[in-house]
Design a protein around this motif. Sequence first.
Motif, PDB file in Angstrom:
ATOM      1  N   THR A 115      39.638  31.302  43.302  1.00 58.85           N
ATOM      2  CA  THR A 115      38.735  31.877  42.298  1.00 58.85           C
ATOM      3  C   THR A 115      37.772  32.876  42.926  1.00 58.85           C
ATOM      4  OG1 THR A 115      38.894  29.814  41.033  1.00 58.85           O
ATOM      5  CG2 THR A 115      37.127  31.313  40.432  1.00 58.85           C
ATOM      6  N   THR A 116      37.276  32.572  44.131  1.00 59.09           N
ATOM      7  CA  THR A 116      36.392  33.513  44.824  1.00 59.09           C
ATOM      8  C   THR A 116      37.120  34.817  45.105  1.00 59.09           C
ATOM      9  OG1 THR A 116      35.302  31.635  45.923  1.00 59.09           O
ATOM     10  CG2 THR A 116      34.827  33.816  46.788  1.00 59.09           C
ATOM     11  N   GLY A 117      38.346  34.706  45.596  1.00 61.46           N
ATOM     12  CA  GLY A 117      39.137  35.908  45.880  1.00 61.46           C
ATOM     13  C   GLY A 117      39.392  36.733  44.641  1.00 61.46           C
ATOM     14  N   LEU A 118      39.734  36.050  43.536  1.00 64.71           N
ATOM     15  CA  LEU A 118      40.005  36.748  42.289  1.00 64.71           C
ATOM     16  C   LEU A 118      38.741  37.431  41.759  1.00 64.71           C
ATOM     17  CD1 LEU A 118      41.965  37.421  39.982  1.00 64.71           C
ATOM     18  CD2 LEU A 118      41.329  35.242  38.909  1.00 64.71           C
ATOM     19  N   LEU A 119      37.622  36.723  41.774  1.00 65.04           N
ATOM     20  CA  LEU A 119      36.375  37.289  41.285  1.00 65.04           C
ATOM     21  C   LEU A 119      35.955  38.506  42.114  1.00 65.04           C
ATOM     22  CD1 LEU A 119      33.892  37.205  39.439  1.00 65.04           C
ATOM     23  CD2 LEU A 119      32.836  35.603  41.052  1.00 65.04           C
ATOM     24  N   ALA A 120      36.080  38.395  43.425  1.00 64.38           N
ATOM     25  CA  ALA A 120      35.719  39.526  44.293  1.00 64.38           C
ATOM     26  C   ALA A 120      36.573  40.744  43.974  1.00 64.38           C
ATOM     27  CB  ALA A 120      35.885  39.127  45.758  1.00 64.38           C
ATOM     28  N   HIS A 121      37.863  40.511  43.743  1.00 64.00           N
ATOM     29  CA  HIS A 121      38.785  41.617  43.446  1.00 64.00           C
ATOM     30  C   HIS A 121      38.446  42.269  42.100  1.00 64.00           C
ATOM     31  CE1 HIS A 121      42.525  43.892  43.643  1.00 64.00           C
ATOM     32  NE2 HIS A 121      42.788  43.507  42.401  1.00 64.00           N
ATOM     33  N   VAL A 122      38.166  41.440  41.103  1.00 60.85           N
ATOM     34  CA  VAL A 122      37.883  41.980  39.770  1.00 60.85           C
ATOM     35  C   VAL A 122      36.537  42.711  39.755  1.00 60.85           C
ATOM     36  CG1 VAL A 122      37.469  41.391  37.348  1.00 60.85           C
ATOM     37  CG2 VAL A 122      39.318  40.255  38.602  1.00 60.85           C
ATOM     38  N   LEU A 123      35.491  42.103  40.303  1.00 59.66           N
ATOM     39  CA  LEU A 123      34.170  42.742  40.302  1.00 59.66           C
ATOM     40  C   LEU A 123      34.165  44.047  41.101  1.00 59.66           C
ATOM     41  CD1 LEU A 123      31.372  40.012  40.615  1.00 59.66           C
ATOM     42  CD2 LEU A 123      31.755  41.615  38.738  1.00 59.66           C
ATOM     43  N   SER A 124      34.988  44.093  42.159  1.00 58.48           N
ATOM     44  CA  SER A 124      35.047  45.310  42.982  1.00 58.48           C
ATOM     45  C   SER A 124      35.556  46.509  42.187  1.00 58.48           C
ATOM     46  CB  SER A 124      35.945  45.086  44.206  1.00 58.48           C
ATOM     47  OG  SER A 124      35.366  44.126  45.077  1.00 58.48           O
ATOM     48  N   GLY A 125      36.272  46.259  41.093  1.00 61.19           N
ATOM     49  CA  GLY A 125      36.736  47.342  40.236  1.00 61.19           C
ATOM     50  C   GLY A 125      35.643  47.851  39.304  1.00 61.19           C
ATOM     51  N   HIS A 126      34.536  47.111  39.255  1.00 63.77           N
ATOM     52  CA  HIS A 126      33.408  47.450  38.388  1.00 63.77           C
ATOM     53  C   HIS A 126      32.243  48.037  39.176  1.00 63.77           C
ATOM     54  CE1 HIS A 126      30.216  46.953  35.402  1.00 63.77           C
ATOM     55  NE2 HIS A 126      29.568  46.154  36.231  1.00 63.77           N
ATOM     56  N   SER A 127      31.973  47.450  40.359  1.00 65.21           N
ATOM     57  CA  SER A 127      30.833  47.879  41.164  1.00 65.21           C
ATOM     58  C   SER A 127      31.066  47.396  42.599  1.00 65.21           C
ATOM     59  CB  SER A 127      29.551  47.259  40.598  1.00 65.21           C
ATOM     60  OG  SER A 127      28.415  47.700  41.308  1.00 65.21           O
ATOM     61  N   PRO A 128      30.537  48.111  43.618  1.00 64.27           N
ATOM     62  CA  PRO A 128      30.737  47.665  45.005  1.00 64.27           C
ATOM     63  C   PRO A 128      30.297  46.208  45.185  1.00 64.27           C
ATOM     64  CG  PRO A 128      29.801  49.863  44.984  1.00 64.27           C
ATOM     65  CD  PRO A 128      29.769  49.382  43.559  1.00 64.27           C
ATOM     66  N   THR A 129      31.151  45.435  45.830  1.00 70.96           N
ATOM     67  CA  THR A 129      30.941  43.983  45.936  1.00 70.96           C
ATOM     68  C   THR A 129      31.197  43.502  47.359  1.00 70.96           C
ATOM     69  OG1 THR A 129      31.617  43.675  43.622  1.00 70.96           O
ATOM     70  CG2 THR A 129      31.719  41.741  45.051  1.00 70.96           C
ATOM     71  N   SER A 130      30.218  42.813  47.919  1.00 73.93           N
ATOM     72  CA  SER A 130      30.427  42.101  49.185  1.00 73.93           C
ATOM     73  C   SER A 130      31.002  40.731  48.844  1.00 73.93           C
ATOM     74  CB  SER A 130      29.102  41.926  49.942  1.00 73.93           C
ATOM     75  OG  SER A 130      28.610  43.158  50.402  1.00 73.93           O
ATOM     76  N   TYR A 131      31.873  40.213  49.721  1.00 73.78           N
ATOM     77  CA  TYR A 131      32.425  38.897  49.423  1.00 73.78           C
ATOM     78  C   TYR A 131      32.742  38.119  50.688  1.00 73.78           C
ATOM     79  CZ  TYR A 131      36.820  41.534  50.012  1.00 73.78           C
ATOM     80  OH  TYR A 131      37.821  42.346  50.480  1.00 73.78           O
ATOM     81  N   LEU A 132      32.646  36.806  50.530  1.00 76.74           N
ATOM     82  CA  LEU A 132      32.947  35.864  51.604  1.00 76.74           C
ATOM     83  C   LEU A 132      33.877  34.801  51.027  1.00 76.74           C
ATOM     84  CD1 LEU A 132      30.409  34.282  54.092  1.00 76.74           C
ATOM     85  CD2 LEU A 132      32.153  32.896  52.994  1.00 76.74           C
ATOM     86  N   ILE A 133      35.128  34.815  51.496  1.00 77.42           N
ATOM     87  CA  ILE A 133      36.150  33.912  50.972  1.00 77.42           C
ATOM     88  C   ILE A 133      36.542  32.909  52.056  1.00 77.42           C
ATOM     89  CG2 ILE A 133      38.387  33.798  49.795  1.00 77.42           C
ATOM     90  CD1 ILE A 133      38.078  36.778  49.140  1.00 77.42           C
ATOM     91  N   GLY A 134      36.794  31.668  51.638  1.00 74.81           N
ATOM     92  CA  GLY A 134      37.082  30.601  52.588  1.00 74.81           C
ATOM     93  C   GLY A 134      38.422  30.686  53.272  1.00 74.81           C
ATOM     94  N   ASP A 135      39.194  31.742  52.999  1.00 72.34           N
ATOM     95  CA  ASP A 135      40.454  31.921  53.730  1.00 72.34           C
ATOM     96  C   ASP A 135      40.238  32.814  54.948  1.00 72.34           C
ATOM     97  OD1 ASP A 135      40.117  34.420  52.590  1.00 72.34           O
ATOM     98  OD2 ASP A 135      42.183  34.627  51.916  1.00 72.34           O
ATOM     99  N   GLY A 136      38.961  33.062  55.287  1.00 72.30           N
ATOM    100  CA  GLY A 136      38.646  33.870  56.463  1.00 72.30           C
ATOM    101  C   GLY A 136      38.482  35.347  56.175  1.00 72.30           C
ATOM    102  N   THR A 137      38.405  35.728  54.890  1.00 74.80           N
ATOM    103  CA  THR A 137      38.306  37.126  54.509  1.00 74.80           C
ATOM    104  C   THR A 137      36.892  37.478  54.070  1.00 74.80           C
ATOM    105  OG1 THR A 137      40.583  37.001  53.694  1.00 74.80           O
ATOM    106  CG2 THR A 137      39.295  38.918  53.037  1.00 74.80           C
ATOM    107  N   GLY A 138      36.366  38.593  54.595  1.00 71.81           N
ATOM    108  CA  GLY A 138      35.046  39.050  54.194  1.00 71.81           C
ATOM    109  C   GLY A 138      34.998  40.555  54.127  1.00 71.81           C
ATOM    110  N   SER A 139      34.044  41.082  53.364  1.00 71.84           N
ATOM    111  CA  SER A 139      33.855  42.525  53.272  1.00 71.84           C
ATOM    112  C   SER A 139      32.409  42.787  52.878  1.00 71.84           C
ATOM    113  CB  SER A 139      34.802  43.129  52.233  1.00 71.84           C
ATOM    114  OG  SER A 139      34.617  44.528  52.132  1.00 71.84           O
TER     115      SER A 139
END
Length: 434
Positions: A115-139
Amino acid sequence: MTLFHFIGIKGSGMSPLAQILHDSGHTVQGSDVEKYFFTEDPLRERAIPILLFDENNITKDMTIIAGNAFPDSHPEIVKSRELELEVIRYHDFLGRYMEKFISVGVTGSHGKTSTTGLLAHVLSGHSPTSYLIGDGTGSGPKDSEYFVFEACEYKRHFLAYEPDYAIMTNIDFDHPDYFRDLEDVMDAFSEMALRVKKALIACGDDNHLQQIQAKVPVVYYGFDESNDFAAKNIMKTVEGSTFDVFVRNEFYYTFSIPQAGDHTILNALGVIALCHYEGVEASIIQERLSTFQGVKRRFTVKEVGDRIIVDDYAHHPTEIHATLQTAKQKYPDREIVAIFQPHTFTRTAALLTEFAASLAPADHVYLCDIFGSAREKSGDLTIKDLVNKIPGAKHLELDDIQVLDVHERAVYLFMGAGDVQKYINEFEVYLKKI
């Protein structure tokens, strides 16, 4: 400029946090053990230095971020204290860092990472989004408006956060090495709900979440039409699912997702509800839903010849059930072979009967030895206790991987939170030889 030094930089939360700080212009390095973890790949892609643990890594003018797995007696932490450096635990640093953004914490017993990954992906299409996902992915884009992060309930670490929003996917009994019972888990989530500042988005189909109280509006989503955001007229195919979303009984939009399984519809609903609350256009939500590629180790598919090999993090009976349901929707005409490696002795013992029931619907079941953890290396239980509870189940040894070869054109579900990938690798090596 401050140099951030991460003690345990390969951790599933530490690695993405290091990536975020690096992306946003900070100087970052860290230390860890020599053993390879997939969480280090994004660090190396960014040329972030990864050192072996050594107290000499610590020098003056550093800010130390320490992983939660390491005690105060760790040599690098001891050296940091001697040099009078600020040592901040991971969850405390994260709690401070998110204050400059519109923050959204995603929590729940299951489904957090997806859900974190999906939310980060969707919000990034609306506005710049930083994210921290428990699969080791961050931006960490420098102009980020939003901060989306996975909030783990283990040891109540998520109580270090006061997010603007929280999405709660479900409440279930897990982490029996820390939580006493389901009531103790409920208590932790209830405390977390009171820390949310704008709105709580919760799965209304979960009876435990129906009992949650908050100081802010609680918006429910789910399949039941009593929810604020309800999915109706659901159509499932091997390609994914399509469903109508009704907002308080009024038709809102028809969405399609390229993932199978009821849990993926629920994950999407939580994201849709949050985005609707933030004024994201439905067309943008749909476009981003359709391009989401998933997160690491969540039904990750690879084809080897005529075999389908799936790598999945499922390590709780509820998650195993969801993974099997996904496989049956996606591959209705193939045999399903479940290969499961239990994670921790306490969880296996506490949920032994539930594990057996969740695995039983598979056509064939193979069980690997129980994987311990840094906090729990052994126990009285063995894998034979679980094998004996599932008719026809077999104990799978790594050096006997060829026994899996009897299932032609099958879907092999390798599940577990430990090192089940070594069984996948061994099986792939074997298949390429024959």
